[in-house]
Design a protein around this motif. Structure first.
Motif, PDB file in Angstrom:
ATOM      1  N   GLU A   1      27.090   3.110  16.226  1.00  0.00           N
ATOM      2  CA  GLU A   1      25.798   2.350  15.714  1.00  0.00           C
ATOM      3  C   GLU A   1      25.475   1.140  16.920  1.00  0.00           C
ATOM      4  OE1 GLU A   1      23.533  -0.068  12.047  1.00  0.00           O
ATOM      5  OE2 GLU A   1      23.862   2.171  11.731  1.00  0.00           O
ATOM      6  N   GLN A   2      24.125   0.651  17.237  1.00  0.00           N
ATOM      7  CA  GLN A   2      23.440  -0.224  18.614  1.00  0.00           C
ATOM      8  C   GLN A   2      22.138  -0.631  17.944  1.00  0.00           C
ATOM      9  OE1 GLN A   2      23.452   1.933  22.605  1.00  0.00           O
ATOM     10  NE2 GLN A   2      24.578   3.142  21.911  1.00  0.00           N
ATOM     11  N   SER A   3      22.343  -2.132  18.535  1.00  0.00           N
ATOM     12  CA  SER A   3      20.825  -2.586  18.198  1.00  0.00           C
ATOM     13  C   SER A   3      20.419  -3.439  19.674  1.00  0.00           C
ATOM     14  CB  SER A   3      21.967  -4.055  17.527  1.00  0.00           C
ATOM     15  OG  SER A   3      22.045  -4.806  18.402  1.00  0.00           O
ATOM     16  N   ILE A   4      19.022  -3.522  19.375  1.00  0.00           N
ATOM     17  CA  ILE A   4      17.880  -3.522  20.311  1.00  0.00           C
ATOM     18  C   ILE A   4      17.168  -5.114  19.729  1.00  0.00           C
ATOM     19  CG2 ILE A   4      16.299  -1.816  20.557  1.00  0.00           C
ATOM     20  CD1 ILE A   4      16.403  -2.535  23.516  1.00  0.00           C
ATOM     21  N   SER A   5      16.818  -5.875  20.551  1.00  0.00           N
ATOM     22  CA  SER A   5      16.081  -7.071  20.521  1.00  0.00           C
ATOM     23  C   SER A   5      14.803  -6.790  21.193  1.00  0.00           C
ATOM     24  CB  SER A   5      16.598  -8.292  20.480  1.00  0.00           C
ATOM     25  OG  SER A   5      17.682  -8.747  19.308  1.00  0.00           O
ATOM     26  N   SER A   6      13.545  -6.194  20.769  1.00  0.00           N
ATOM     27  CA  SER A   6      12.340  -6.515  22.156  1.00  0.00           C
ATOM     28  C   SER A   6      10.925  -6.717  21.396  1.00  0.00           C
ATOM     29  CB  SER A   6      12.067  -4.584  22.219  1.00  0.00           C
ATOM     30  OG  SER A   6      11.180  -4.757  23.192  1.00  0.00           O
ATOM     31  N   THR A   7       9.640  -6.448  22.398  1.00  0.00           N
ATOM     32  CA  THR A   7       8.930  -6.586  20.998  1.00  0.00           C
ATOM     33  C   THR A   7       8.294  -5.384  21.099  1.00  0.00           C
ATOM     34  OG1 THR A   7       8.498  -8.397  22.425  1.00  0.00           O
ATOM     35  CG2 THR A   7       6.572  -7.611  21.583  1.00  0.00           C
ATOM     36  N   VAL A   8       7.329  -5.199  19.958  1.00  0.00           N
ATOM     37  CA  VAL A   8       6.626  -3.682  19.037  1.00  0.00           C
ATOM     38  C   VAL A   8       5.542  -3.658  20.179  1.00  0.00           C
ATOM     39  CG1 VAL A   8       5.587  -2.970  17.004  1.00  0.00           C
ATOM     40  CG2 VAL A   8       7.787  -4.264  16.957  1.00  0.00           C
ATOM     41  N   LYS A   9       5.274  -2.840  20.954  1.00  0.00           N
ATOM     42  CA  LYS A   9       3.978  -1.878  21.623  1.00  0.00           C
ATOM     43  C   LYS A   9       3.274  -1.643  20.768  1.00  0.00           C
ATOM     44  CE  LYS A   9       3.299   1.068  25.291  1.00  0.00           C
ATOM     45  NZ  LYS A   9       4.095   1.882  26.943  1.00  0.00           N
ATOM     46  N   SER A  10       4.186  -0.123  19.595  1.00  0.00           N
ATOM     47  CA  SER A  10       2.742   0.195  18.218  1.00  0.00           C
ATOM     48  C   SER A  10       3.723   0.679  17.425  1.00  0.00           C
ATOM     49  CB  SER A  10       2.050   1.299  19.722  1.00  0.00           C
ATOM     50  OG  SER A  10       2.776   2.241  19.863  1.00  0.00           O
ATOM     51  N   ILE A  11       3.202   0.837  16.577  1.00  0.00           N
ATOM     52  CA  ILE A  11       3.848   1.650  15.043  1.00  0.00           C
ATOM     53  C   ILE A  11       3.239   2.748  14.814  1.00  0.00           C
ATOM     54  CG2 ILE A  11       3.560   0.483  13.590  1.00  0.00           C
ATOM     55  CD1 ILE A  11       6.326   0.109  12.237  1.00  0.00           C
ATOM     56  N   ASP A  12       3.744   4.745  14.252  1.00  0.00           N
ATOM     57  CA  ASP A  12       3.246   5.082  13.064  1.00  0.00           C
ATOM     58  C   ASP A  12       4.227   5.389  11.899  1.00  0.00           C
ATOM     59  OD1 ASP A  12       1.676   7.323  12.377  1.00  0.00           O
ATOM     60  OD2 ASP A  12       1.344   7.958  14.816  1.00  0.00           O
ATOM     61  N   LEU A  13       3.187   4.922  11.021  1.00  0.00           N
ATOM     62  CA  LEU A  13       3.996   5.095   9.642  1.00  0.00           C
ATOM     63  C   LEU A  13       3.733   6.760   9.540  1.00  0.00           C
ATOM     64  CD1 LEU A  13       2.953   1.562   7.968  1.00  0.00           C
ATOM     65  CD2 LEU A  13       5.244   2.388   8.907  1.00  0.00           C
ATOM     66  N   LYS A  14       2.505   7.060   9.257  1.00  0.00           N
ATOM     67  CA  LYS A  14       2.322   8.805   9.652  1.00  0.00           C
ATOM     68  C   LYS A  14       3.199   9.105  10.212  1.00  0.00           C
ATOM     69  CE  LYS A  14      -2.110   8.223   8.067  1.00  0.00           C
ATOM     70  NZ  LYS A  14      -4.100   8.550   8.575  1.00  0.00           N
ATOM     71  N   ALA A  15       4.129   9.036  11.357  1.00  0.00           N
ATOM     72  CA  ALA A  15       4.847   9.997  11.956  1.00  0.00           C
ATOM     73  C   ALA A  15       6.260   9.489  11.949  1.00  0.00           C
ATOM     74  CB  ALA A  15       4.036   9.922  13.536  1.00  0.00           C
ATOM     75  N   HIS A  16       5.929   8.169  11.032  1.00  0.00           N
ATOM     76  CA  HIS A  16       7.504   7.500  10.948  1.00  0.00           C
ATOM     77  C   HIS A  16       8.342   7.183  12.318  1.00  0.00           C
ATOM     78  CE1 HIS A  16       7.636   7.413   6.875  1.00  0.00           C
ATOM     79  NE2 HIS A  16       7.451   8.722   7.175  1.00  0.00           N
ATOM     80  N   THR A  17       7.562   6.542  13.344  1.00  0.00           N
ATOM     81  CA  THR A  17       8.210   6.388  14.867  1.00  0.00           C
ATOM     82  C   THR A  17       7.713   4.937  14.893  1.00  0.00           C
ATOM     83  OG1 THR A  17       5.919   6.995  16.396  1.00  0.00           O
ATOM     84  CG2 THR A  17       7.267   8.061  14.911  1.00  0.00           C
ATOM     85  N   LEU A  18       8.158   4.532  15.751  1.00  0.00           N
ATOM     86  CA  LEU A  18       8.557   2.799  16.552  1.00  0.00           C
ATOM     87  C   LEU A  18       8.682   2.991  17.621  1.00  0.00           C
ATOM     88  CD1 LEU A  18       7.852  -0.996  16.241  1.00  0.00           C
ATOM     89  CD2 LEU A  18      10.453  -0.020  15.555  1.00  0.00           C
ATOM     90  N   THR A  19       7.426   2.201  18.650  1.00  0.00           N
ATOM     91  CA  THR A  19       7.423   2.327  20.160  1.00  0.00           C
ATOM     92  C   THR A  19       8.058   0.646  20.513  1.00  0.00           C
ATOM     93  OG1 THR A  19       6.364   4.058  20.279  1.00  0.00           O
ATOM     94  CG2 THR A  19       6.935   3.203  22.793  1.00  0.00           C
ATOM     95  N   LEU A  20       8.904   0.114  21.172  1.00  0.00           N
ATOM     96  CA  LEU A  20       9.071  -0.619  21.614  1.00  0.00           C
ATOM     97  C   LEU A  20       8.602  -1.314  23.370  1.00  0.00           C
ATOM     98  CD1 LEU A  20      12.845  -1.331  20.160  1.00  0.00           C
ATOM     99  CD2 LEU A  20      10.427  -2.345  19.559  1.00  0.00           C
TER     100      LEU A  20
END
Length: 101
Positions: free
Chosen positions: A40-59
């Motif tokens: 497991e790794q981690s990253i700190s960044s800013t949210v570019k977009s979030i799609d709750l229907k597709a369950h995706t988070l783009t940074l």
């Protein structure tokens, strides 16, 4: 009868070391998969977009993380700073935890 025994004996002597070498390689343990690929790794960044229907988070870096189906949105929006804990699942980035801040 001796004509058959002598060549058979020679053939067995020649084949015996080869079969022993084969057995040694066949019993060798399989290589273990690399742990770092599953760690497991981690990253700190800013949210570019979030799609709750597709369950995706783009940074902001363009990488898209797959969110678990049980993910509860804490009010994420574009421009929000987040920390994402993730691991690789094949070629996909799979988020295990998302925290704001």
């Amino acid at each position: 009868m001796r004509k058959f025994i002598a060549p058979l004996f020679v053939a067995l002597l020649i084949a015996a070391p080869a079969s022993g070498a084969f057995a040694a390689t066949a019993m060798a343990p399989a290589a273990k998969p690399a742990v770092s690929a599953q760690a497991e790794q981690s990253i700190s960044s800013t949210v570019k977009s979030i799609d709750l229907k597709a369950h995706t988070l783009t940074l902001a870096d363009g990488k898209t993380y797959q969110l678990p189906t049980t993910f509860k949105d804490p009010g994420l929006k574009a421009g929000e700073k987040v920390t994402v804990q993730w691991k690789m699942n094949g070629r996909n980035y799979e988020a295990t935890k998302v925290t704001i801040g």
